[in-house]
Design a protein around this motif. Structure first.
Motif, PDB file in Angstrom:
ATOM      1  N   VAL A  17     -30.801   1.333 -10.125  1.00  0.00           N
ATOM      2  CA  VAL A  17     -29.544   0.720  -9.678  1.00  0.00           C
ATOM      3  C   VAL A  17     -29.723   0.234  -8.240  1.00  0.00           C
ATOM      4  CG1 VAL A  17     -28.563   2.944  -8.932  1.00  0.00           C
ATOM      5  CG2 VAL A  17     -27.023   1.019  -9.452  1.00  0.00           C
ATOM      6  N   ASN A  18     -29.126  -0.888  -7.925  1.00  0.00           N
ATOM      7  CA  ASN A  18     -29.195  -1.446  -6.582  1.00  0.00           C
ATOM      8  C   ASN A  18     -28.135  -0.836  -5.670  1.00  0.00           C
ATOM      9  OD1 ASN A  18     -29.822  -3.688  -4.539  1.00  0.00           O
ATOM     10  ND2 ASN A  18     -27.632  -4.004  -4.913  1.00  0.00           N
ATOM     11  N   GLU A  19     -28.544  -0.429  -4.495  1.00  0.00           N
ATOM     12  CA  GLU A  19     -27.629   0.036  -3.448  1.00  0.00           C
ATOM     13  C   GLU A  19     -26.488   0.901  -3.987  1.00  0.00           C
ATOM     14  OE1 GLU A  19     -26.565  -3.436  -1.151  1.00  0.00           O
ATOM     15  OE2 GLU A  19     -28.566  -3.544  -0.279  1.00  0.00           O
ATOM     16  N   PRO A  20     -26.810   2.030  -4.610  1.00  0.00           N
ATOM     17  CA  PRO A  20     -25.779   2.889  -5.185  1.00  0.00           C
ATOM     18  C   PRO A  20     -24.806   3.403  -4.134  1.00  0.00           C
ATOM     19  CG  PRO A  20     -27.888   4.021  -5.078  1.00  0.00           C
ATOM     20  CD  PRO A  20     -28.155   2.589  -4.747  1.00  0.00           C
ATOM     21  N   GLN A  21     -23.552   3.474  -4.523  1.00  0.00           N
ATOM     22  CA  GLN A  21     -22.487   3.908  -3.625  1.00  0.00           C
ATOM     23  C   GLN A  21     -21.333   4.439  -4.475  1.00  0.00           C
ATOM     24  OE1 GLN A  21     -20.461  -0.027  -2.173  1.00  0.00           O
ATOM     25  NE2 GLN A  21     -22.545  -0.512  -2.812  1.00  0.00           N
ATOM     26  N   PHE A  22     -20.515   5.278  -3.879  1.00  0.00           N
ATOM     27  CA  PHE A  22     -19.427   5.897  -4.626  1.00  0.00           C
ATOM     28  C   PHE A  22     -18.150   5.877  -3.803  1.00  0.00           C
ATOM     29  CE2 PHE A  22     -23.426   7.837  -6.010  1.00  0.00           C
ATOM     30  CZ  PHE A  22     -23.405   7.447  -7.348  1.00  0.00           C
ATOM     31  N   THR A  23     -17.056   5.510  -4.460  1.00  0.00           N
ATOM     32  CA  THR A  23     -15.750   5.396  -3.816  1.00  0.00           C
ATOM     33  C   THR A  23     -14.924   6.640  -4.107  1.00  0.00           C
ATOM     34  OG1 THR A  23     -15.795   2.990  -4.075  1.00  0.00           O
ATOM     35  CG2 THR A  23     -13.647   4.016  -3.662  1.00  0.00           C
ATOM     36  N   SER A  63     -15.403   9.778  -3.218  1.00  0.00           N
ATOM     37  CA  SER A  63     -16.088  11.051  -3.468  1.00  0.00           C
ATOM     38  C   SER A  63     -15.658  12.074  -2.416  1.00  0.00           C
ATOM     39  CB  SER A  63     -17.599  10.860  -3.426  1.00  0.00           C
ATOM     40  OG  SER A  63     -18.036  10.745  -2.084  1.00  0.00           O
ATOM     41  N   SER A  64     -16.045  13.309  -2.640  1.00  0.00           N
ATOM     42  CA  SER A  64     -15.684  14.376  -1.700  1.00  0.00           C
ATOM     43  C   SER A  64     -16.638  14.442  -0.514  1.00  0.00           C
ATOM     44  CB  SER A  64     -15.676  15.727  -2.425  1.00  0.00           C
ATOM     45  OG  SER A  64     -16.951  15.988  -2.997  1.00  0.00           O
ATOM     46  N   GLY A  65     -17.723  13.658  -0.557  1.00  0.00           N
ATOM     47  CA  GLY A  65     -18.660  13.660   0.558  1.00  0.00           C
ATOM     48  C   GLY A  65     -20.098  13.590   0.114  1.00  0.00           C
ATOM     49  N   ASP A  66     -21.004  13.903   1.035  1.00  0.00           N
ATOM     50  CA  ASP A  66     -22.430  13.747   0.787  1.00  0.00           C
ATOM     51  C   ASP A  66     -22.915  14.526  -0.430  1.00  0.00           C
ATOM     52  OD1 ASP A  66     -22.610  12.084   2.957  1.00  0.00           O
ATOM     53  OD2 ASP A  66     -23.532  13.567   4.292  1.00  0.00           O
ATOM     54  N   ALA A  67     -22.442  15.744  -0.591  1.00  0.00           N
ATOM     55  CA  ALA A  67     -22.939  16.568  -1.690  1.00  0.00           C
ATOM     56  C   ALA A  67     -22.610  15.943  -3.044  1.00  0.00           C
ATOM     57  CB  ALA A  67     -22.354  17.978  -1.595  1.00  0.00           C
ATOM     58  N   GLN A  68     -21.384  15.470  -3.203  1.00  0.00           N
ATOM     59  CA  GLN A  68     -21.029  14.843  -4.475  1.00  0.00           C
ATOM     60  C   GLN A  68     -21.773  13.527  -4.661  1.00  0.00           C
ATOM     61  OE1 GLN A  68     -16.915  13.716  -5.133  1.00  0.00           O
ATOM     62  NE2 GLN A  68     -17.181  13.700  -7.361  1.00  0.00           N
ATOM     63  N   ASN A  69     -21.890  12.750  -3.602  1.00  0.00           N
ATOM     64  CA  ASN A  69     -22.650  11.500  -3.694  1.00  0.00           C
ATOM     65  C   ASN A  69     -24.068  11.764  -4.188  1.00  0.00           C
ATOM     66  OD1 ASN A  69     -20.542   9.911  -2.734  1.00  0.00           O
ATOM     67  ND2 ASN A  69     -21.222  10.044  -0.617  1.00  0.00           N
ATOM     68  N   ALA A  70     -24.713  12.765  -3.592  1.00  0.00           N
ATOM     69  CA  ALA A  70     -26.082  13.091  -3.970  1.00  0.00           C
ATOM     70  C   ALA A  70     -26.163  13.536  -5.427  1.00  0.00           C
ATOM     71  CB  ALA A  70     -26.631  14.179  -3.045  1.00  0.00           C
TER      72      ALA A  70
END
Length: 581
Positions: free
Chosen positions: A191-197, A199-206
């Motif tokens: 996936v290109n430039e993955p990002q999440f809107t 989220s609860s923060g870095d841990a969930q993003n990871a």
């Protein structure tokens, strides 16, 4: 990246022909019979990577090019963002420029059916395969991905984990089936430039990105065929080279334990320099350190452990508007350094090109000087200098001018005007890294001293491309009073040979005015822009949208000669008045 991705990105983040020869040799060695059996063996050898090592395959991909803003366009088809339909001739001509790999970004969402199957439109999938097959036939290593879907719907994963994952998995199941038996030179990027809107923060993003990457890995590997060992490319969050993002991806590699994987990050430079804001007009020590630190981090985390790294996109963010946002000499220094530091850290680079660099029907470079610098950096270093501009004021006597040479491991050879070598000791002197042009040479070469560039010199070094030096005659620019609106305001400007570097904006109390109010220096081309042909300096609607009504703003224009000029603007509703005093 695209125009849209560029805007989002600025808010979130501050070999060659030898490989082809090896493939041809392998092909020749496999021809053990004549006729159809020999042809089959030849084809099989050509389709094998240079070796079974992921590191060797990624090294063979250097250098790479992005077919941006075509199949990744979010409109109805590949022409919806202004680029022409992809042709075989385009790919042939890109290959002829010396590129060994091509990244073909693809956005799938608008060509995908509803749940539960999320079927990709057959005609679109066939079109993608057609382009991929053309590129493979040209001898490219080819990388395809899921591109702008990342922010269009994958970003919603925190609120709809199951739905997003099902749709994502459906795409990769169909792609894995379609390309199951394609050449091993075809590479998949999850996936290109993955990002999440939200989220609860870095841990969930990871955790979410780990789930996407591992699901992608499982689907492709289980599909068999060449997919069992196909090179798979996994990104960091935002494809960032920040240490925390790199560490998160390292954990995923450790969990998968697959030798046929590569990591990917993107690099668009130190943000103030990349878009020319906050006074970031030069590729200075801060911008240089940002580059070397980023490359060191990914090298130490991955390459040093035998995991290859692909710089899937690189460039400068201001280029999505036009490449003149960043001053020419400063951008050349950036690309020279980037190519060198990537090469010594064994990072494969893929130039982002959404149509602003290589003409897709004319098959020429819009900025041949820039491409010459990029191409040279694939194999060697080039000398540069503190500037590519030498200014002499027409209203004053001509004096000696000195530049600092950046030798970059080369040695200075000489200075040339056209086909004529200038005379050392008479026309110029060199002491250490100091190149001084004599007043007599500047006077002779400047002729009648008309405003603008009077002569072009080239400093030559023992390796790499020459460094162009423009000899420019100037005087202090003259700005005139005018009126306009917040949507259309242009200051009549007699540039008198000078060139605009940046602009400051402050209120009477000294506080910063306009966008990016944490700095007095505004963003080039977003808040202001020079038009040398029309003789105006434009202030944009974006600038006035963040200027207080009824307040007078003091503008300070900084020019590359070192001259500054003060101007005043007052906004009253939608009306704007500009004065020199």
């Amino acid at each position: 990246m695209s125009g849209l991705r560029d805007n989002m990105g600025t808010t979130r983040r501050w070999v060659g022909m030898l490989a082809s020869g090896i493939v041809m040799l392998l092909a020749a060695l496999t021809v053990v019979t004549v006729g159809s059996a020999g042809a089959m063996a030849d084809t099989a050898a050509r389709d094998r990577p240079a070796s079974d090592s992921a590191m060797a395959q990624v090294a063979a991909m250097q250098p790479g090019w992005n077919l941006g803003n075509s199949l990744d366009a979010t409109g109805s088809d590949e022409t919806s963002w202004g680029n022409p339909r992809i042709t075989e001739a385009l790919l042939d001509n890109v290959r002829a420029q010396g590129f060994n790999s091509i990244r073909i970004p693809v956005t799938w969402g608008q060509h995908q059916g509803p749940a539960p199957n999320h079927t990709i439109d057959a005609a679109y999938l066939n079109r993608v395969k057609e382009v991929v097959d053309w590129a493979l036939a040209d001898g490219f290593h080819v990388m395809i991905n899921i591109h702008h879907d990342s922010w269009q719907w994958i970003a919603n994963m925190p609120a709809d984990r199951a739905g997003v994952l099902a749709r994502y998995n459906a795409i990769w199941k169909q792609l894995a089936t379609t390309f199951r038996n394609s050449s091993p030179r075809l590479v998949f990027e999850s996936v290109n430039e993955p990002q999440f809107t939200g989220s609860s923060g870095d841990a969930q993003n990871a955790a979410l990105l780990h789930e996407l990457n591992t699901s992608f890995h499982r689907i492709v590997r289980e599909s068999g065929g060449n997919n069992a060992t196909r090179l798979l490319v996994l990104p960091t969050l935002h494809t960032s080279a920040d240490q925390a993002r790199v560490d998160e991806l390292v954990a995923t590699f450790d969990a998968l334990g697959d030798p046929h994987l590569a990591a990917t990050v993107h690099y668009y430079g130190y943000w103030p320099f990349s878009v020319n804001v906050a006074g970031g007009t030069r590729f200075d020590a801060t911008a240089q350190k940002d580059l070397t630190d980023a490359f060191d981090r990914v090298h130490n985390a991955f390459v040093a452990r035998g995991i290859p790294v692909i710089l899937g996109e690189y460039g400068l963010l201001g280029f999505d508007r036009h490449t003149g946002t960043i001053q020419q000499g400063e951008k050349l220094k950036f690309f020279e350094a980037l190519g060198y530091h990537a090469r010594v850290r064994k990072i494969t680079t893929m130039l982002w090109d959404n149509g602003q660099h290589f003409q897709r029907t004319g098959f020429r470079w819009n900025d041949p000087e820039l491409f010459a610098q990029i191409k040279s950096s694939w194999t060697t270093r080039s000398g540069t200098a503190s500037s590519d501009q030498v200014f002499s004021a027409r209203g004053a006597a001509v004096t000696d001018k000195t530049l600092t040479l950046n030798l970059n491991g080369t040695s200075f050879v000489g200075l040339r005007h056209g086909a004529t070598d200038l005379v050392r000791g008479r026309d110029y002197t060199v002491q250490g890294d100091r190149l001084t042009l004599t007043a007599s040479a500047l006077t002779r070469l400047s002729g009648s001293r008309a405003y603008g560039t009077n002569a072009v010199l080239h400093a030559r070094f023992s390796r790499g491309v020459p460094w162009r030096i423009d000899l420019i005659t100037h005087d202090t620019p003259i700005l005139r009073s005018t009126t306009g609106t917040t949507n259309s305001f242009a200051i009549p400007t007699d540039f008198r040979g000078d060139r605009l570097a940046t602009m400051e904006a402050r209120y009477a109390d000294g506080s910063n005015a306009g966008p990016h109010n944490w700095t007095s220096y505004k963003e080039f081309d977003r808040a202001f822009a020079p038009d040398y042909t029309a003789g105006v300096t434009t202030l944009t609607s974006d600038f006035f949208a963040e200027v207080k009504d009824g307040s007078r703003v003091t503008l300070t224009f900084h020019y590359w000669s070192g001259t500054t000029v003060t101007y005043y603007v007052t906004k009253s509703g939608t009306s704007v008045t500009g004065t020199t005093a």
